[in-house]
Design an enzyme around this catalytic site. Sequence first.
Site, PDB file in Angstrom:
ATOM      1  N   GLY A   1       0.809  -1.207   0.000  1.00  0.00           N
ATOM      2  CA  GLY A   1       0.000   0.000   0.000  1.00  0.00           C
ATOM      3  C   GLY A   1       0.843   1.259   0.000  1.00  0.00           C
ATOM      4  O   GLY A   1       0.513   2.247  -0.668  1.00  0.00           O
TER       5      GLY A   1
ATOM      6  N   ASP B   1      -1.352   4.333   8.398  1.00  0.00           N
ATOM      7  CA  ASP B   1      -0.796   3.055   8.807  1.00  0.00           C
ATOM      8  C   ASP B   1      -0.530   3.135  10.311  1.00  0.00           C
ATOM      9  O   ASP B   1      -0.165   4.207  10.809  1.00  0.00           O
ATOM     10  CB  ASP B   1       0.521   2.779   8.052  1.00  0.00           C
TER      11      ASP B   1
ATOM     12  N   LYS C   1      -8.934 -11.986  -9.363  1.00  0.00           N
ATOM     13  CA  LYS C   1      -7.637 -12.111  -8.680  1.00  0.00           C
ATOM     14  C   LYS C   1      -7.480 -13.498  -8.072  1.00  0.00           C
ATOM     15  O   LYS C   1      -6.373 -14.050  -8.026  1.00  0.00           O
ATOM     16  CB  LYS C   1      -7.514 -11.029  -7.598  1.00  0.00           C
TER      17      LYS C   1
ATOM     18  N   GLU D   1      -1.230 -18.783 -10.772  1.00  0.00           N
ATOM     19  CA  GLU D   1       0.124 -18.548 -10.248  1.00  0.00           C
ATOM     20  C   GLU D   1       0.621 -19.766  -9.476  1.00  0.00           C
ATOM     21  O   GLU D   1       1.792 -20.161  -9.610  1.00  0.00           O
ATOM     22  CB  GLU D   1       0.096 -17.314  -9.342  1.00  0.00           C
ATOM     23  N   TYR D   2      -0.252 -20.386  -8.676  1.00  0.00           N
ATOM     24  CA  TYR D   2       0.122 -21.612  -7.950  1.00  0.00           C
ATOM     25  C   TYR D   2       0.635 -22.661  -8.937  1.00  0.00           C
ATOM     26  O   TYR D   2       1.673 -23.288  -8.725  1.00  0.00           O
ATOM     27  CB  TYR D   2      -1.102 -22.186  -7.222  1.00  0.00           C
TER      28      TYR D   2
END
Length: 279
Positions: free
Chosen positions: A2, A20, A153, A160-161
């Site tokens: 972020g 934060d 996503k 991606e895995y």
Amino acid sequence: MGGNMRERIRAAGHDVVGYDPRPEISDAASLAELVEKLAAPRVVWVMVPSGVTEDIIEQLGGLLSAGDIVIDGGNSKFSDDGPRAEKLGALGIGYMDVGVSGGVWGISNGYALMVGGDKKHVDHCMPIFEALKPEGEFGFAHAGPVGAGHYSKMVHNGIEYGLMHAYAEGYELLKASELVHNVPEVFKSWREGSVVKSWLLDLLDRALDEDPELANIKGYAEDTGEGRWTVEEGIRLAVPMNVIAASLFARFTSRQDDSPAIKAVAALRNQFGGHAVKR
């Protein structure tokens, strides 16, 4: 992540106020102060670990005003988005879910963005998305209504895995071969001109440059939820998930120092074939 996104948006000429809990990187002392520092209509992008997302959005619902928009860019489960949008919508607050890919490299390379939400909210926030996405025509998609961004996503991370595990199995086979003497160089040769070239391959090559034997890395891989959710959706929709499911279960195997299942296999081989059991 972020914090890096904040800097990339600022570099595009936008005013950004970040909060934060760590004061050394925060622009406000609290969520309430963050909201006070933003001019209405506000856009608040939540980029926090999934375990605290719900609480943050709940707090924002009590701090924001009608016409404001909340964006969740974390790896939330897509089924959480509808209820959030409904609850905030009752207060006149818009909600979008954005799947974000780019990791620590996104600040310089840009982020791939998969957005779920109403078109009017997407259009209002396009300057933010333009600042975050890579240059050029790719890297952004309005995937559909609320939930579509996190769903996209989820599938992205499931893929991606599978990709990661294919590279990993190739690495292990090359290491086991008596013919291949320079495994890192083989991976390096694939980075250009090969059909298996990818950013993940580049990152594996980088890891092998830093530690050619991967001696300083423990063979343990966590799963953060998205792989499981992808397989669950495959089951729900009767879509075969052979590769992604196998890569997910391989991560479970990595958590076992001495696999009970493999112990059982060894015991069975000994019982029916007299194969020696190693201890």
